[in-house]
Design a protein around this motif. Sequence first.
Motif, PDB file in Angstrom:
ATOM      1  N   GLN B 425       0.830  -1.202   0.000  1.00 27.37           N
ATOM      2  CA  GLN B 425       0.000   0.000   0.000  1.00 27.37           C
ATOM      3  C   GLN B 425       0.864   1.251   0.000  1.00 27.37           C
ATOM      4  OE1 GLN B 425      -3.172   0.318   2.843  1.00 27.37           O
ATOM      5  NE2 GLN B 425      -3.407   2.496   2.512  1.00 27.37           N
ATOM      6  N   ILE B 426       1.618   1.426   1.050  1.00 31.06           N
ATOM      7  CA  ILE B 426       2.251   2.736   1.251  1.00 31.06           C
ATOM      8  C   ILE B 426       3.309   3.012   0.177  1.00 31.06           C
ATOM      9  CG2 ILE B 426       3.961   1.893   2.942  1.00 31.06           C
ATOM     10  CD1 ILE B 426       3.372   4.520   4.509  1.00 31.06           C
ATOM     11  N   THR B 427       4.073   2.005  -0.221  1.00 34.23           N
ATOM     12  CA  THR B 427       5.108   2.215  -1.228  1.00 34.23           C
ATOM     13  C   THR B 427       4.500   2.370  -2.626  1.00 34.23           C
ATOM     14  OG1 THR B 427       6.547   0.853   0.122  1.00 34.23           O
ATOM     15  CG2 THR B 427       7.309   1.338  -2.106  1.00 34.23           C
ATOM     16  N   VAL B 428       3.508   1.527  -2.904  1.00 36.61           N
ATOM     17  CA  VAL B 428       2.882   1.602  -4.223  1.00 36.61           C
ATOM     18  C   VAL B 428       2.222   2.966  -4.419  1.00 36.61           C
ATOM     19  CG1 VAL B 428       1.057   0.651  -5.678  1.00 36.61           C
ATOM     20  CG2 VAL B 428       2.575  -0.891  -4.418  1.00 36.61           C
ATOM     21  N   LEU B 429       1.605   3.493  -3.366  1.00 35.35           N
ATOM     22  CA  LEU B 429       0.842   4.733  -3.536  1.00 35.35           C
ATOM     23  C   LEU B 429       1.656   6.012  -3.348  1.00 35.35           C
ATOM     24  CD1 LEU B 429      -2.604   3.962  -1.861  1.00 35.35           C
ATOM     25  CD2 LEU B 429      -1.741   3.336  -4.099  1.00 35.35           C
ATOM     26  N   TYR B 430       2.742   5.968  -2.531  1.00 28.28           N
ATOM     27  CA  TYR B 430       3.394   7.245  -2.204  1.00 28.28           C
ATOM     28  C   TYR B 430       4.900   7.290  -2.455  1.00 28.28           C
ATOM     29  CZ  TYR B 430      -1.222   7.752  -0.385  1.00 28.28           C
ATOM     30  OH  TYR B 430      -2.586   7.770  -0.300  1.00 28.28           O
ATOM     31  N   HIS B 431       5.487   6.215  -2.960  1.00 36.68           N
ATOM     32  CA  HIS B 431       6.901   6.282  -3.336  1.00 36.68           C
ATOM     33  C   HIS B 431       6.986   6.946  -4.707  1.00 36.68           C
ATOM     34  CE1 HIS B 431      11.002   5.297  -4.263  1.00 36.68           C
ATOM     35  NE2 HIS B 431      11.168   4.661  -3.122  1.00 36.68           N
ATOM     36  N   SER B 432       7.994   7.828  -4.885  1.00 32.49           N
ATOM     37  CA  SER B 432       8.039   8.562  -6.149  1.00 32.49           C
ATOM     38  C   SER B 432       8.427   7.669  -7.319  1.00 32.49           C
ATOM     39  CB  SER B 432       8.996   9.743  -6.034  1.00 32.49           C
ATOM     40  OG  SER B 432      10.320   9.273  -5.931  1.00 32.49           O
ATOM     41  N   LYS B 433       8.944   6.440  -7.040  1.00 34.56           N
ATOM     42  CA  LYS B 433       9.255   5.567  -8.181  1.00 34.56           C
ATOM     43  C   LYS B 433       7.974   5.101  -8.868  1.00 34.56           C
ATOM     44  CE  LYS B 433       9.449   1.273  -5.535  1.00 34.56           C
ATOM     45  NZ  LYS B 433      10.259   0.272  -4.871  1.00 34.56           N
ATOM     46  N   ASN B 434       6.861   5.193  -8.166  1.00 33.62           N
ATOM     47  CA  ASN B 434       5.578   4.831  -8.770  1.00 33.62           C
ATOM     48  C   ASN B 434       4.791   6.065  -9.204  1.00 33.62           C
ATOM     49  OD1 ASN B 434       5.914   2.020  -8.393  1.00 33.62           O
ATOM     50  ND2 ASN B 434       5.486   2.300  -6.211  1.00 33.62           N
ATOM     51  N   TRP B 435       5.504   7.169  -9.301  1.00 38.76           N
ATOM     52  CA  TRP B 435       4.934   8.468  -9.645  1.00 38.76           C
ATOM     53  C   TRP B 435       4.165   8.388 -10.960  1.00 38.76           C
ATOM     54  CZ3 TRP B 435       5.166  13.089 -12.550  1.00 38.76           C
ATOM     55  CH2 TRP B 435       4.936  14.270 -11.820  1.00 38.76           C
ATOM     56  N   GLU B 451      13.228   7.479   0.910  1.00 40.62           N
ATOM     57  CA  GLU B 451      14.349   6.853   1.587  1.00 40.62           C
ATOM     58  C   GLU B 451      13.860   5.844   2.629  1.00 40.62           C
ATOM     59  OE1 GLU B 451      18.271   8.621   3.980  1.00 40.62           O
ATOM     60  OE2 GLU B 451      16.491   9.838   3.666  1.00 40.62           O
ATOM     61  N   LEU B 452      12.865   6.247   3.408  1.00 36.08           N
ATOM     62  CA  LEU B 452      12.320   5.359   4.441  1.00 36.08           C
ATOM     63  C   LEU B 452      11.700   4.111   3.822  1.00 36.08           C
ATOM     64  CD1 LEU B 452      10.641   8.058   6.686  1.00 36.08           C
ATOM     65  CD2 LEU B 452      12.346   6.389   7.494  1.00 36.08           C
ATOM     66  N   LEU B 453      10.966   4.310   2.746  1.00 31.47           N
ATOM     67  CA  LEU B 453      10.289   3.174   2.120  1.00 31.47           C
ATOM     68  C   LEU B 453      11.314   2.226   1.504  1.00 31.47           C
ATOM     69  CD1 LEU B 453       7.225   4.982   0.488  1.00 31.47           C
ATOM     70  CD2 LEU B 453       7.296   3.706   2.634  1.00 31.47           C
ATOM     71  N   GLU B 458      14.380  -3.143   2.371  1.00 30.20           N
ATOM     72  CA  GLU B 458      15.606  -3.927   2.488  1.00 30.20           C
ATOM     73  C   GLU B 458      15.811  -4.524   3.862  1.00 30.20           C
ATOM     74  OE1 GLU B 458      18.909  -1.786   0.907  1.00 30.20           O
ATOM     75  OE2 GLU B 458      17.818  -1.268  -0.932  1.00 30.20           O
ATOM     76  N   SER B 459      15.286  -3.877   4.874  1.00 29.21           N
ATOM     77  CA  SER B 459      15.493  -4.377   6.224  1.00 29.21           C
ATOM     78  C   SER B 459      14.721  -5.674   6.434  1.00 29.21           C
ATOM     79  CB  SER B 459      15.024  -3.329   7.230  1.00 29.21           C
ATOM     80  OG  SER B 459      14.897  -3.929   8.491  1.00 29.21           O
ATOM     81  N   LEU B 460      15.350  -6.598   7.152  1.00 30.57           N
ATOM     82  CA  LEU B 460      14.673  -7.869   7.377  1.00 30.57           C
ATOM     83  C   LEU B 460      14.105  -7.962   8.786  1.00 30.57           C
ATOM     84  CD1 LEU B 460      17.188 -10.157   5.488  1.00 30.57           C
ATOM     85  CD2 LEU B 460      15.004  -9.262   4.674  1.00 30.57           C
ATOM     86  N   ASP B 461      14.207  -6.857   9.530  1.00 31.56           N
ATOM     87  CA  ASP B 461      13.728  -6.856  10.900  1.00 31.56           C
ATOM     88  C   ASP B 461      12.374  -6.152  10.957  1.00 31.56           C
ATOM     89  OD1 ASP B 461      13.159  -6.428  13.512  1.00 31.56           O
ATOM     90  OD2 ASP B 461      15.036  -5.390  14.009  1.00 31.56           O
TER      91      ASP B 461
END
Lengths: 306, 518
Positions: B425-435, B451-453, B458-461
């Motif tokens: 949800q959050i990356t698909v809708l608000y990351h600029s790579k999906n602009w 950057e956060l997304l 990448e983080s596995l925790d």
Amino acid sequence: MTQYLFRKLLSMVFVLWGVSVMVFSTIHLLPGDAVDYLTSEVANPEFVQRLRNELGLDRPVVVQYGVWLSKALRGDLGRSLTDRRPVAAQVVSRLKNTAQLAVFGLLVAGSLGILAGVISAARPYTAFDYASMFFALVGVSIPSFFLGLLLMLVFAVDLRLLPAAGTGTPLHLVLPSLTLGLVSAGLVARLTRSAMLDVVKQDFVRTARAKGVRDVAVLMRHAFRNSLLPIVTILGLQVGYMLGGSVIVESVFAWPGMGSLVVEAAIRRDYPTVQGALLVYAFLIALVNLLVDTLYVVLDPRVRYG
Amino acid sequence: MGHLMRKAFPIFVLALLGIGFGQADQTPVQGGTLVVVTGHEPQTLDHHLATGVYDAYMTYMVAEGLVTLNKDGTISPALATSWTQPDPQTYDFELRQGVTFHDGTPFNAEAVKFNFDRLFDEATQSPRASSRLGMLESVEVVDEYHVRIRTKYPFAPFLANLGAHGITAIESPAAMEAAGLADYGTQPVGTGPFRLVEWVQGSHLIFEANDDYWDGRPYLDRVEFRIVRDPSTRAVLLRTGEAHFAVEVAPTEFESLDAEPNITAEVVPLENSIFFEMSNIQEPFDDPRVRQAACYAIDAPAIVQSVLLGYGEANPGVLAASSWAHDASIEGYPYDPERARQLLAEAGYPDGFTTVFWHSTGRFPGDVQVAQAIQAFLMQVGIRAELRTGDLTAWAGAMRGEAPDRPGAPMYLRSWGITGDPESQITVLYHSKNWGLSGNYARYRNERVDELLDMADESLDQAQRAEMYKEAERIITEEAPLCKLYDFVRLVAYTDDLHGVIYGTSEYQFFHKAWLDD
């Protein structure tokens, strides 16, 4: 007569062609296309472009129409853009359901409507006449989804006599065809009554009575036969309504007919399915009209088509 | 809201425990036909061509993926019995042995590879392959029961994605080749608990128990899905006993169904959000103060109460409250028309402005009425929004716009569910790579959010990831490319002789452990 039929059939070809052009241009006027539907959540732009190209949706509408027409002329209605099924097979399977509903609906409308109309005309301004015309008015005015739910609540929920919705057994056909039929029956009843009343006033009916012909015979052989023309016309029109206007009844009774096929295909901008289904509709309605025209000749020897 | 929680809470706990409804101590009964009524018919059961959740949930009747994603976000084995991750971009799966597809052909590593190859084959034109699984690099056969899958970059939600999307199901290569791309969609062959035996389009789908299912033969002999578009009719069919399980119950029917002595109506929480977005590159919404004003103008709890009759959960957070990455501390924009007018005045619109607001019909229950309520609230602060009503296709096109730099509607009502991982949800809708066209229709761009997304990918925790998502949520809420309204819930009802249905993520439900009383 043969010549007449030939001419009629020829004009049918033009009607169908006209319908296909109109439908094609109308559905293309709707915003969006099947690719928008298929990728309605997310898709990458290159994929959207490629799919549009593959489905031929990026070509000019005229070209798309040409491609469709040349296939259709060879009897190929193509495949759905969204689920890739052959359009012809889908239309046939839905048409069977719609036809069942239309036939039984027409039976209800015809028998109930004509019976009520004839009795009302035979005994005008009696309690029966007022009552049946009142119910006819209710039938004409009541929305079919409401009537459908009402019948469902009474016969399926309270009395548990009939299945509420769906298909499977002949019993499943009862409520939807009753719903469809009752709405038309009102119209048929009112029309039959007025047509009969017109005829009953005429001289030949009085003559028949004066000859001593029995009441029932006067009514059926003389009056009714002569009022058949408008009744057949309205029944013909009702076939059109039952084929096309049944979409609400289909939805209420979960009846998988043509109406819901067209509506859902239109939402998905599935052009070949909409186009194919509407073409079949147009063909059927043209056919019914031809049948009604031909019946005139049978029913009224004075009618001649030169 | 109290009412909703009372209804929803027990089932939510049960779902977390992986238990469906009904008493767990009862002995299951073998046999019987379960009749499910649903308003949605799948378009295709070719899992690679699937476009929506309704396709996927029927796919999960007949097939399954390597792993299963549970409602609480944990992953459990399905066709893979175990897996290891030798490095962040590599997954080694050990496959279940002795499993056959419904056509009798064996399930093995070759079959897994075949499925992914077909999914990404250009000829397949899978509408979702690139959007849902674009990070996939390669699938290698190690030996008959081992496969190695590599991703293009470290991608924490990968397993969740494998478990949540119907497109990752593994189905019979032999059957797919025999039927061809055009016809496989009506005759899927998987390893799942049920086989598809009949599908009459527009009417029903019939599934039969798979006697050889690896997790034990289902208790039910048959499951019949009847397509019933009208919610009133679905309710009637439950009342007459012609159906056992109804999904998408209308809010207006819920109470009266629950009042029936032999019917239970239930609220199932979903990870779905209802919100509206504003185009960040179109005047006047390119000014964040205007977007914030629009948010302050809306009384979301009132909409939930009046339009949804309380069947929804007002939640100002970007992510649904049931997600592990949801930040409960976000207050968002409590109803404050005065503040909205003030912000509009500061932004240079003391008298408001006129704009266009697109919404769908029938995309989710009440969408038309919710849009009308929003229009009325906006009007009170001087934003005159003309409603544009579209069917699914028209609305989707209007939201997206024609090209990345040519946005569509300035304002639109939208719904979105987390499928698996919050990333969906959050990356698909608000990351600029999906602009632009790939999901970020609001054309929102914030470097810190990106950057956060990316870090969360990448983080596995999971605890760390939750913190990253929460910070992103706070920034996004502050900048308001969207006004979040409420979390969407599912209303279902079933007759009391049905037990053991398991609710999955999204709108999935599983019937392989369900049974009917005699």
